[in-house]
Design a protein around this motif. Structure first.
Motif, mmCIF file in Angstrom:
data_model
loop_
_atom_site.group_PDB
_atom_site.id
_atom_site.type_symbol
_atom_site.label_atom_id
_atom_site.label_comp_id
_atom_site.label_asym_id
_atom_site.label_seq_id
_atom_site.Cartn_x
_atom_site.Cartn_y
_atom_site.Cartn_z
ATOM 1 N N SER A 208 1.069 -1.491 0.547
ATOM 2 C CA SER A 208 -0.086 0.009 0.311
ATOM 3 C C SER A 208 0.778 1.166 0.477
ATOM 4 O O SER A 208 2.391 1.162 0.393
ATOM 5 N N GLU A 209 0.489 2.039 -0.128
ATOM 6 C CA GLU A 209 0.976 3.731 -0.357
ATOM 7 C C GLU A 209 1.098 4.038 0.989
ATOM 8 O O GLU A 209 0.201 3.944 1.729
ATOM 9 N N ARG A 210 2.492 4.630 1.674
ATOM 10 C CA ARG A 210 3.255 4.979 2.775
ATOM 11 C C ARG A 210 1.410 6.111 3.140
ATOM 12 O O ARG A 210 1.573 6.774 2.524
ATOM 13 N N GLY A 211 1.574 6.244 4.369
ATOM 14 C CA GLY A 211 0.418 7.259 5.219
ATOM 15 C C GLY A 211 -1.326 6.615 4.525
ATOM 16 O O GLY A 211 -1.683 7.534 5.219
ATOM 17 N N THR A 212 -1.097 5.747 4.198
ATOM 18 C CA THR A 212 -2.475 5.559 3.627
ATOM 19 C C THR A 212 -3.169 4.632 4.407
ATOM 20 O O THR A 212 -2.669 3.791 5.670
ATOM 21 N N ASN A 213 -4.769 4.424 4.895
ATOM 22 C CA ASN A 213 -4.951 3.722 5.846
ATOM 23 C C ASN A 213 -4.773 2.617 5.617
ATOM 24 O O ASN A 213 -4.588 1.296 6.319
ATOM 25 N N PHE A 215 -1.606 1.254 3.967
ATOM 26 C CA PHE A 215 -0.726 1.294 4.806
ATOM 27 C C PHE A 215 -0.784 1.013 6.645
ATOM 28 O O PHE A 215 -0.073 0.088 7.160
ATOM 29 N N GLU A 251 3.136 9.747 9.794
ATOM 30 C CA GLU A 251 2.939 8.685 10.063
ATOM 31 C C GLU A 251 2.996 7.849 11.350
ATOM 32 O O GLU A 251 1.964 6.697 12.095
#
Length: 302
Positions: A208-213, A215, A251
């Motif tokens: 997943s993309e860093r900083g996303t839910n 992630f 994060e």
């Protein structure tokens, strides 16, 4: 007290630390530097484009670094804990070779080594060792790159050994059971310590993309897996804390809060320690141990 330069190459930067570890296990850092590395130059500890790395090493050489200790972090390094009787070093290496050669037949021309994790009591001679093996071509790629930059490698360490040497010296971790998760781009390496003794690690890729839910969910799942592993082997120790290295500033609070709420353990950034200090007061203000955990650990000569 000899001073060493330690270099660690991650997926996104090259770190250089100059310092020493004295007889009282105080780790003194004289200087530390980060050099941004082009994406794709290094993947999972494997050199995929040596030119950007060579250019940075040339700069480091030009700044006076002629020799260094190197830390390698790669999923291609085989590691395993095992107990051995009291034997000569050559005999232990043979045991390591026999143990690791059967782990994965896809590896070729492996180099074997070990470090002592702890010695047993007098009535049980021997102890527990950390076995490791890596392909000769992986090590050769680093040696040749540093030679071409005019930097002589005096020692090669692996990340898990550097980490366990460091945690062993930190008084705040004594007798604690915890996880250390180190995020490097989209890779996360998590290490389980029971009674401040390294026992197990895993390495996964984040999708997943860093900083996303998504992630945050992945980080939660990663810690949960180690908690379940700890319970499944009926450990005498309960995990108290999950420490993190490599999270972005935005994060950190979200990941910590999520893990505390869902997994019911403490979660925090790997803390600074009174036994690790920067000698230059101006540099000390900005130093964070969690940013340099591998190279700092490799300053310890064991």
């Amino acid at each position: 007290m000899a001073k060493d330069n330690v270099i660690f190459i991650s997926n996104h930067n090259i770190q250089v630390i100059k310092g020493s570890c004295d007889r009282n296990d105080m780790i003194k850092i004289e200087s530390y530097h980060d050099y941004y590395l082009d994406e794709g130059s290094m993947i999972n500890g494997v050199i995929t484009d040596d030119q950007p790395i060579k250019e940075i090493l040339d700069t480091i050489h030009g700044n006076g670094v002629k020799t260094c200790r190197l830390v390698i972090d790669s999923g291609q390094i085989i590691v395993k804990n095992m107990n051995v009787p009291f034997l000569k070093k050559k005999e232990i290496v043979k045991i390591v070779q026999d143990e690791l050669a059967a782990v994965d037949q896809s590896y070729e021309d492996l180099i074997y080594d070990y470090s002592v994790l702890r010695k047993n009591y007098e009535d049980q001679p021997g102890g527990e060792i950390l076995c490791c093996a890596l392909e000769r071509k992986l090590l050769t790629s680093y040696v040749e790159l540093f030679e071409n930059a005019g930097i002589k490698l005096t020692n090669v360490d692996i990340s898990v050994n550097a980490l366990q040497k460091l945690t062993e010296e930190l008084p705040d971790l004594e007798h604690k059971t915890y996880i250390v998760s180190i995020i490097d781009g989209n890779n996360v390496s998590s290490y389980l310590f029971e009674d401040n003794h390294y026992t197990f690690s895993n390495r996964t890729r984040l999708f997943s993309e860093r900083g996303t839910n998504a992630f945050i969910t992945e980080m939660n799942s990663n810690i949960s897996q180690l908690i379940q592993f700890n319970k499944s082997k009926r450990s005498l120790y309960t995990i108290e804390t999950a420490y993190f290295c490599g999270l972005a500033d935005d994060e950190e609070p979200i990941v910590m809060a999520n893990i505390k709420e869902n997994l019911n353990i403490n979660a925090q950034v790997f803390p600074n320690s009174k036994v690790v200090y920067v000698t230059d007061a101006m540099l000390a203000n900005d130093f964070k141990l969690h940013d340099y955990i591998y190279p700092v650990g490799s300053l310890i000569r064991k």
